[in-house]
Design a protein around this motif. Sequence first.
Motif, PDB file in Angstrom:
ATOM      1  N   SER A  72       0.805  -1.220   0.000  1.00  0.00           N
ATOM      2  CA  SER A  72       0.000   0.000   0.000  1.00  0.00           C
ATOM      3  C   SER A  72       0.834   1.263   0.000  1.00  0.00           C
ATOM      4  N   ARG A 129       1.405   3.008   2.466  1.00  0.00           N
ATOM      5  CA  ARG A 129       0.811   3.932   3.437  1.00  0.00           C
ATOM      6  C   ARG A 129       1.653   3.985   4.718  1.00  0.00           C
ATOM      7  N   GLU A 163       0.174   3.206  10.534  1.00  0.00           N
ATOM      8  CA  GLU A 163      -1.182   3.076  11.064  1.00  0.00           C
ATOM      9  C   GLU A 163      -2.176   2.696   9.975  1.00  0.00           C
ATOM     10  N   ASP A 164      -2.067   3.331   8.819  1.00  0.00           N
ATOM     11  CA  ASP A 164      -2.968   3.005   7.709  1.00  0.00           C
ATOM     12  C   ASP A 164      -2.692   1.611   7.158  1.00  0.00           C
ATOM     13  N   ARG A 193      -4.197  -0.941   9.359  1.00  0.00           N
ATOM     14  CA  ARG A 193      -5.649  -0.964   9.187  1.00  0.00           C
ATOM     15  C   ARG A 193      -6.021  -1.765   7.934  1.00  0.00           C
TER      16      ARG A 193
END
Length: 272
Positions: free
Chosen positions: A108, A110, A113-114, A117
């Motif tokens: 990702s 990201r 934290e993202d 998730r």
Amino acid sequence: MTDTTPGPAGSAAPSASPTDGLRFAFGTLTVFRVRVTRWDRTAARAGMLWAPLVGAAVGLCAAAAGGLLQALGGGPLLAAVAAAAVPAVLTRGLHLDGLADTADGLGSGRPAEDALRIMKQSDIGPFGVITLVLVLLAQVAALHELYAEGPARGAVAAAVAGVAARLALTLASRAGVPTARPGGLGAAVAGTVPVRAAAAAGVLAVAACGTAGGGFGAYGAAHHALAALAGVASAELLLRHCRRRFGGVTGDVFGALAETAATAALLVLALG
């Protein structure tokens, strides 16, 4: 299936017996019907030290499935598919699921934290699908090459891959490796195993793999020990990357480490 019994909160946990460790290891890492009577970090420490033995049991089941199909007249490809499928069945597919989720989180791009998730979501994204397909193809292709050389080579390779996969879990549970988030099996076992104990388990497991390969001569012993080392080294590289990206380990990361180690070990054996 497992029947877990949490320990009393806030109480000092007594030392875990070898039986406690074995129950924890088999109960959390396989579908074998084991009653987990201790669910605390002390039992987790003992359990993760037994993880390579769990891997040997899973690997031997995979070897037996492949060998049985060949004995019944099946070809090496069919034996390879069976040997790759059995570990997935005996682990409820959790390691493969963890591999896919970790690939989605890493792919990702990201922030931590993202990405975490994304990894918790129930669906599998494109990175996870591609990674699953390639890893399973690599495992089946490598096992096909080995079973084509003879049932014994395929069987020993399946067992070595199982040991390498769970040894990677032992080493990833060593002290100093943090958890990326609270809760789950990853948090329960992260940092529980003393570094020296993890190293000792590694030496014993690699030596056992070399001994298993000794039936093919001195080169076979060295080759199988090297395959186990390559497996855990590959898992260690992934572990370091996950620590940088996520800040620590999760249950998904543990699954990814196991599949990475198994695949790398099989590739080294097939290419040798």
